[in-house]
Enzyme design. Structure first.
Site, PDB file in Angstrom:
ATOM      1  N   LYS A  54       2.402  12.743  -6.654  1.00  0.00           N
ATOM      2  CA  LYS A  54       1.513  11.605  -6.958  1.00  0.00           C
ATOM      3  C   LYS A  54       0.292  12.101  -7.727  1.00  0.00           C
ATOM      4  CE  LYS A  54       3.175   9.048  -3.002  1.00  0.00           C
ATOM      5  NZ  LYS A  54       3.070   8.769  -1.580  1.00  0.00           N
ATOM      6  N   GLN A  98      -1.075   9.203   3.141  1.00  0.00           N
ATOM      7  CA  GLN A  98       0.307   9.684   3.205  1.00  0.00           C
ATOM      8  C   GLN A  98       0.813   9.616   4.649  1.00  0.00           C
ATOM      9  OE1 GLN A  98       2.240  10.567   0.445  1.00  0.00           O
ATOM     10  NE2 GLN A  98       3.856  10.502   1.967  1.00  0.00           N
ATOM     11  N   ASP A 121      -0.606   0.567  -2.219  1.00  0.00           N
ATOM     12  CA  ASP A 121       0.751   0.622  -1.652  1.00  0.00           C
ATOM     13  C   ASP A 121       1.275  -0.789  -1.345  1.00  0.00           C
ATOM     14  OD1 ASP A 121       2.073   3.023  -1.478  1.00  0.00           O
ATOM     15  OD2 ASP A 121       1.050   3.674   0.353  1.00  0.00           O
TER      16      ASP A 121
END
Ligand code: NAD
Length: 302
Positions: A54, A98, A121
């Site tokens: 990422k 995460q 997200d």
């Protein structure tokens, strides 16, 4: 082989180029770039490799990227304070925690503490609600479903009035993609059926699908005879079925398989995604798109 291959690796490059061009334009006009923070707790090797990918992608696109690594024993209170800090940081447009988090931390509490306007997200209940309402309400569609829809659009598959069958009802793939495909608008306006472990005749439903989206996590669950000739098949499943030595690097790597019997299905489908190299590369790409969108919302240019 009769089916057209829908390659996520190629579509990813197209989208990343588009994002890069937009970032350059915004930097020029407004003097800012998107900012993404990734919060990693502990040293889980899989999490480290996801976060690294990422960060690398964000860096390539010219984003400001902040990698915030915290010890595995960080308290819930301190983690919530950290989220609060980034919620109030003007240079940060996207906050990514995460998962998984250590057991002593309430994952739900942490994710729900993220400002919904920085929740790139798209898992915050506010964004789930916005997705359900559809249209202009939607800010950040969750990344894997958004990637699936983008692939369908870019493959030129007609969705209006199409019979879409989604296998799986998870909160991260099945439910959101089903919801997205039934909305009015581009790449949607479909008639959607969701099938799952409680469904009586999986095959009968799949056979009706013009677009079959499979996210079950069961290798080769979908048999070739369940596929309508000419259908578009999107295989989201990523199943580790063994190991092999990579010819390129000499390292031991996982053998991955999708939820669809690809070799047989490609002879019947009109278009199909491979595993790996299909839906997989789209998820991080759409995360970057959401982060750019977040900045555009802030600047009032979305
Ligand atoms: P999940 O386990 O949360 O959900 C799976 C769903 O499939 C459940 O709703 C279950 O009811 C249904 N299901 C399972 N077995 C079934 C069966 N035999 N018949 C009918 N329905 C069945 O999984 P998930 O998080 O949605 O992920 C699904 C798959 O997609 C996994 O292989 C995962 O690794 C993969 N995945 C890939 C990406 C990506 O490529 N970027 C992202 C997310 C998930």
């Amino acid at each position: 082989m009769s089916a057209k291959l829908i390659k996520g690796t190629e579509i990813r490059e197209e989208i990343l180029e588009e994002i890069m061009a937009e970032v350059a334009e915004i930097k020029d006009k407004h003097g800012v770039v998107p900012g993404l923070v990734t919060i990693l707790v502990g040293e889980n090797p899989a999490s480290i490799s996801y976060v690294t990918l990422k960060i690398k992608t964000a860096h390539r696109l010219g984003f400001t990227e902040v990698q915030d690594t915290q010890p595995v024993d960080i308290s819930e209170e301190d983690l919530l304070a950290l989220i609060d800090k980034y919620n109030n940081d003007e240079s940060i447009n996207g906050i990514l925690v995460q998962l998984p988090l250590p057991k002593h931390v309430d994952e739900k509490k942490v994710l729900n503490a993220i400002d919904p306007d920085k929740d790139v997200d798209g898992f915050h209940p506010v964004n789930v609600g916005r997705l359900m309402i559809g249209g202009d309400e939607v800010k950040f569609p969750p990344c894997t479903p958004a990637g699936i829809q983008e692939m369908i659009i870019r493959a030129g598959v007609e969705t209006k009035g199409a019979e879409v069958v989604v296998v799986g009802r998870s909160n991260i793939v099945g439910k959101p993609i089903a919801n997205m495909m039934l909305q009015k608008g581009v790449g949607a306006n479909s008639t959607v059926t969701v099938v799952h472990t409680g469904t009586q005749d999986l095959a009968a439903h799949c056979k009706r699908a013009d677009i079959l989206i499979v996210a079950a996590g069961v290798p080769d669950l979908v048999k070739p005879e369940w596929i309508k000739p000419g259908a578009c098949v999107i295989d989201v499943g990523v199943n580790r079925v063994g190991e092999k030595v990579s010819e390129k690097t000499g390292k031991t790597i996982a053998i991955l398989k999708g939820d669809v019997d690809f070799d047989a299905a490609k002879e019947i489908a009109g278009s199909i995604t491979p595993v790996p190299g299909g839906v997989g590369p789209m998820t991080i790409t759409m995360l970057m798109k959401n982060t750019l969108k977040s900045l555009k919302f802030k600047l009032g240019i979305a």
